[in-house]
Design a protein around this motif. Structure first.
Motif, mmCIF file in Angstrom:
data_model
loop_
_atom_site.group_PDB
_atom_site.id
_atom_site.type_symbol
_atom_site.label_atom_id
_atom_site.label_comp_id
_atom_site.label_asym_id
_atom_site.label_seq_id
_atom_site.Cartn_x
_atom_site.Cartn_y
_atom_site.Cartn_z
ATOM 1 N N SER A 178 69.225 48.931 180.782
ATOM 2 C CA SER A 178 68.551 49.062 182.348
ATOM 3 C C SER A 178 69.298 48.733 183.514
ATOM 4 C CB SER A 178 67.731 47.637 181.489
ATOM 5 O OG SER A 178 67.014 47.843 180.521
ATOM 6 N N VAL A 179 68.810 49.082 184.399
ATOM 7 C CA VAL A 179 69.655 48.871 185.761
ATOM 8 C C VAL A 179 68.639 48.559 186.435
ATOM 9 C CG1 VAL A 179 71.120 50.346 187.167
ATOM 10 C CG2 VAL A 179 70.548 50.979 185.082
ATOM 11 N N GLU A 180 68.862 47.333 186.891
ATOM 12 C CA GLU A 180 68.465 47.172 187.934
ATOM 13 C C GLU A 180 68.495 46.624 189.097
ATOM 14 O OE1 GLU A 180 66.833 42.650 186.909
ATOM 15 O OE2 GLU A 180 68.014 41.912 188.557
ATOM 16 N N ALA B 90 67.061 42.322 178.160
ATOM 17 C CA ALA B 90 66.451 42.326 179.769
ATOM 18 C C ALA B 90 65.663 40.663 179.600
ATOM 19 C CB ALA B 90 65.256 43.489 179.087
ATOM 20 N N ALA B 91 65.047 40.290 178.372
ATOM 21 C CA ALA B 91 64.316 39.319 178.667
ATOM 22 C C ALA B 91 64.804 37.959 178.500
ATOM 23 C CB ALA B 91 63.858 38.805 177.115
ATOM 24 N N ALA B 92 66.345 38.051 178.158
ATOM 25 C CA ALA B 92 67.427 37.276 178.019
ATOM 26 C C ALA B 92 68.423 36.435 179.493
ATOM 27 C CB ALA B 92 68.626 37.416 177.101
ATOM 28 N N HIS B 93 67.884 38.175 180.477
ATOM 29 C CA HIS B 93 69.344 38.316 181.454
ATOM 30 C C HIS B 93 67.641 38.436 182.354
ATOM 31 C CE1 HIS B 93 72.169 39.403 179.345
ATOM 32 N NE2 HIS B 93 73.117 38.783 180.410
ATOM 33 N N ASP C 228 67.438 46.271 170.600
ATOM 34 C CA ASP C 228 67.706 44.787 170.979
ATOM 35 C C ASP C 228 67.840 44.882 172.473
ATOM 36 O OD1 ASP C 228 70.560 45.964 171.730
ATOM 37 O OD2 ASP C 228 71.015 44.597 170.964
ATOM 38 N N ILE C 229 67.573 45.587 173.161
ATOM 39 C CA ILE C 229 67.742 46.168 174.729
ATOM 40 C C ILE C 229 66.621 45.822 174.974
ATOM 41 C CG2 ILE C 229 66.331 47.949 175.209
ATOM 42 C CD1 ILE C 229 69.105 47.088 177.461
ATOM 43 N N ALA C 230 64.944 45.638 174.362
ATOM 44 C CA ALA C 230 64.186 44.169 175.215
ATOM 45 C C ALA C 230 64.637 43.294 175.167
ATOM 46 C CB ALA C 230 63.018 44.755 175.058
#
Length: 281
Positions: free
Chosen positions: A222-224, A245-248, A240-242
């Motif tokens: 994921s790129v923000e 993403a939630a952890a960060h 685990d990407i979701a």
């Protein structure tokens, strides 16, 4: 008998029964401009030319705001931001602004993030202008669906790994009645999956892909805030990407890529590292 001095007869057109109407007021034009993925340096030359000529700029939230500071004096900027779960300008109102300003004789630039025709509702605005008799031009932009992964070191295609990519607007979860995506077909496609507008729905989307048989170990990234000095890259796997993403605390705008190519993500940009747009990867 001669005409009275100083009286000029009203001109007539053959077959008409009254005076010729006055010329209609001058109509301006609307240019739909793609602003690219965030870095002002990625605007096209034509986009910059149209901005330099503009009388009015109607701007989205995700445009490269630095270019607005370089507009010539006197240019009006109309903010029509659509903030996820926040301030929202209805599309019909945006259409009306474009038509009204052009009918007033102005050169209007509708500045949009990415490309106007990639989930940008640009065609709706073009049709509204055409229906109103307003000249309209499209200036394509660099779409974030391809550019943002690139700036994180991720190609959406790569010889030997994938022969295509699928770009999806994932603002609706897979089980939403309004979703028209065949998630089972996407899971079986063998293409790189590029998700836009998926920050909130990432858990549901990844669960659907897993349910339809995708390998849990498939690389994901994921790129923000791609293309800005706040760019951030989070890397994981489909399963685990979701959670990553939630952890960060992943925030919009973000682009998520699922597929073998995601493993190319630049390790120097992972987690909280920042990357300046345009630097060598």
């Amino acid at each position: 008998m001669g005409r009275a001095a100083g009286v000029i007869p009203t001109p007539r057109v053959s077959g008409s029964t009254g005076p010729v109407p006055a010329d209609p007021p001058a109509v301006g034009r609307v240019t739909l401009v793609g602003g690219g993925p965030g870095d002002p340096g990625l605007l096209t030359r034509r986009a910059l030319d149209r901005l330099a000529e503009a009388d009015v700029v109607v701007a989205d939230r995700l445009v490269p705001h630095a270019v607005l500071r370089d507009l010539r004096p006197g240019v009006r900027v109309v903010d029509v931001s659509k903030v996820p779960r926040g301030a929202f300008v209805p599309q019909e109102q945006i259409n009306q602004v474009l038509v009204t300003e052009a009918r007033a004789g102005h050169r209007v630039v509708r500045l949009k993030g990415g490309d106007p025709f990639v989930f940008g509702r640009g065609m709706e605005e073009m049709l509204a202008c055409r229906a109103a008799g307003v000249p309209v031009e499209v200036v394509p932009g660099v779409t974030s669906a391809v550019a943002v992964p690139e700036m994180a070191g991720v190609p959406v295609t790569h010889r030997g790994l994938t022969q295509g990519f699928t770009v999806l607007a994932a603002h609706l979860p897979p089980d939403d009645p309004g979703s028209t995506v065949d998630w089972a077909g996407v899971a079986r496609s063998g293409t790189t999956i590029v998700l836009l507008m998926a920050v909130q729905t990432l858990p549901e989307v990844t669960a659907a892909l897993l349910r339809h048989g995708m390998d849990p170990a498939t690389a994901a990234v994921s790129v923000e805030n791609g293309g800005t000095d706040r760019q951030r890259v989070l890397r994981g796997r489909l399963d685990d990407i979701a959670a990553v993403a939630a952890a960060h605390h992943l925030c919009a705008p973000a682009v998520t890529v699922i597929g073998a190519v995601a493993a190319f993500a630049d390790v120097t940009q992972l987690a909280d590292a920042s990357a300046r747009p345009g630097r060598d990867l």
